[in-house]
Scaffold this motif. Structure first.
Motif, PDB file in Angstrom:
ATOM      1  N   GLU A  38       0.829  -1.209   0.000  1.00  0.00           N
ATOM      2  CA  GLU A  38       0.000   0.000   0.000  1.00  0.00           C
ATOM      3  C   GLU A  38       0.864   1.261   0.000  1.00  0.00           C
ATOM      4  O   GLU A  38       0.538   2.247  -0.659  1.00  0.00           O
ATOM      5  CB  GLU A  38      -0.956  -0.002   1.194  1.00  0.00           C
ATOM      6  CG  GLU A  38      -1.998  -1.098   1.164  1.00  0.00           C
ATOM      7  CD  GLU A  38      -3.029  -0.955   0.051  1.00  0.00           C
ATOM      8  OE1 GLU A  38      -3.171   0.138  -0.526  1.00  0.00           O
ATOM      9  OE2 GLU A  38      -3.690  -1.951  -0.255  1.00  0.00           O
ATOM     10  N   ALA A  39       1.966   1.238   0.727  1.00  0.00           N
ATOM     11  CA  ALA A  39       2.858   2.397   0.762  1.00  0.00           C
ATOM     12  C   ALA A  39       3.489   2.632  -0.613  1.00  0.00           C
ATOM     13  O   ALA A  39       3.510   3.759  -1.114  1.00  0.00           O
ATOM     14  CB  ALA A  39       3.943   2.198   1.821  1.00  0.00           C
ATOM     15  N   LEU A  40       3.976   1.566  -1.243  1.00  0.00           N
ATOM     16  CA  LEU A  40       4.581   1.707  -2.563  1.00  0.00           C
ATOM     17  C   LEU A  40       3.550   2.134  -3.600  1.00  0.00           C
ATOM     18  O   LEU A  40       3.838   2.943  -4.479  1.00  0.00           O
ATOM     19  CB  LEU A  40       5.255   0.402  -2.976  1.00  0.00           C
ATOM     20  CG  LEU A  40       6.523   0.066  -2.187  1.00  0.00           C
ATOM     21  CD1 LEU A  40       6.970  -1.355  -2.480  1.00  0.00           C
ATOM     22  CD2 LEU A  40       7.629   1.066  -2.489  1.00  0.00           C
ATOM     23  N   GLU A  79       1.867  10.279  -4.204  1.00  0.00           N
ATOM     24  CA  GLU A  79       1.883  10.964  -2.910  1.00  0.00           C
ATOM     25  C   GLU A  79       3.328  11.231  -2.493  1.00  0.00           C
ATOM     26  O   GLU A  79       4.221  10.443  -2.804  1.00  0.00           O
ATOM     27  CB  GLU A  79       1.180  10.116  -1.850  1.00  0.00           C
ATOM     28  CG  GLU A  79      -0.303   9.973  -2.086  1.00  0.00           C
ATOM     29  CD  GLU A  79      -0.993   9.217  -0.963  1.00  0.00           C
ATOM     30  OE1 GLU A  79      -0.586   9.396   0.207  1.00  0.00           O
ATOM     31  OE2 GLU A  79      -1.919   8.464  -1.260  1.00  0.00           O
ATOM     32  N   PRO A  80       3.578  12.315  -1.800  1.00  0.00           N
ATOM     33  CA  PRO A  80       4.939  12.618  -1.345  1.00  0.00           C
ATOM     34  C   PRO A  80       5.449  11.537  -0.387  1.00  0.00           C
ATOM     35  O   PRO A  80       4.715  11.028   0.462  1.00  0.00           O
ATOM     36  CB  PRO A  80       4.791  13.950  -0.607  1.00  0.00           C
ATOM     37  CG  PRO A  80       3.475  14.501  -1.017  1.00  0.00           C
ATOM     38  CD  PRO A  80       2.619  13.345  -1.409  1.00  0.00           C
ATOM     39  N   LEU A  81       6.716  11.207  -0.541  1.00  0.00           N
ATOM     40  CA  LEU A  81       7.343  10.167   0.271  1.00  0.00           C
ATOM     41  C   LEU A  81       7.180  10.437   1.765  1.00  0.00           C
ATOM     42  O   LEU A  81       6.904   9.520   2.541  1.00  0.00           O
ATOM     43  CB  LEU A  81       8.824  10.093  -0.105  1.00  0.00           C
ATOM     44  CG  LEU A  81       9.539   8.779   0.101  1.00  0.00           C
ATOM     45  CD1 LEU A  81       8.910   7.676  -0.721  1.00  0.00           C
ATOM     46  CD2 LEU A  81      10.997   8.924  -0.245  1.00  0.00           C
ATOM     47  N   ARG A 132       2.138   8.142   7.143  1.00  0.00           N
ATOM     48  CA  ARG A 132       0.841   7.448   7.102  1.00  0.00           C
ATOM     49  C   ARG A 132       0.957   5.955   7.387  1.00  0.00           C
ATOM     50  O   ARG A 132       0.112   5.377   8.054  1.00  0.00           O
ATOM     51  CB  ARG A 132       0.211   7.672   5.730  1.00  0.00           C
ATOM     52  CG  ARG A 132      -1.181   7.135   5.617  1.00  0.00           C
ATOM     53  CD  ARG A 132      -1.825   7.657   4.360  1.00  0.00           C
ATOM     54  NE  ARG A 132      -2.271   6.539   3.561  1.00  0.00           N
ATOM     55  CZ  ARG A 132      -2.445   6.568   2.270  1.00  0.00           C
ATOM     56  NH1 ARG A 132      -2.171   7.649   1.585  1.00  0.00           N
ATOM     57  NH2 ARG A 132      -2.879   5.523   1.635  1.00  0.00           N
ATOM     58  N   PHE A 133       2.034   5.327   6.898  1.00  0.00           N
ATOM     59  CA  PHE A 133       2.173   3.880   7.049  1.00  0.00           C
ATOM     60  C   PHE A 133       3.168   3.478   8.132  1.00  0.00           C
ATOM     61  O   PHE A 133       3.471   2.300   8.302  1.00  0.00           O
ATOM     62  CB  PHE A 133       2.545   3.247   5.710  1.00  0.00           C
ATOM     63  CG  PHE A 133       1.416   3.274   4.723  1.00  0.00           C
ATOM     64  CD1 PHE A 133       0.405   2.324   4.767  1.00  0.00           C
ATOM     65  CD2 PHE A 133       1.340   4.267   3.761  1.00  0.00           C
ATOM     66  CE1 PHE A 133      -0.647   2.358   3.869  1.00  0.00           C
ATOM     67  CE2 PHE A 133       0.294   4.314   2.858  1.00  0.00           C
ATOM     68  CZ  PHE A 133      -0.707   3.352   2.912  1.00  0.00           C
TER      69      PHE A 133
END
Length: 66
Positions: A22-24, A32-34, A40-41
């Motif tokens: 989901e993050a990747l 989305e910005p890193l 968030r994760f």
């Protein structure tokens, strides 16, 4: 029908593989910005940057796995 528990499955991923996926996805598909994705994760920024870098390298070599 209350689907909040199902919604949480996607919005609050717990298994490591799912959380990483989901993050990747948020980085490469949703742009989305890193920094935002890391927060968030629950990743440290440098860790997430490393994971993303490995995925890019694997994709270039044609060995990326789902």
């Amino acid at each position: 029908m209350d689907g909040s528990h199902v919604k949480r499955f996607f919005l609050e991923p717990e298994p490591t593989f799912q959380r990483r996926y989901e993050a990747l996805r948020a980085i490469f598909v949703d742009d989305e910005p890193l920094e935002h994705v890391a927060e968030r994760f629950g990743y440290k920024l440098l860790t997430l940057r490393s994971i993303a870098s490995r995925l890019r390298a694997d994709c270039r070599r044609g060995i990326a796995t789902p």
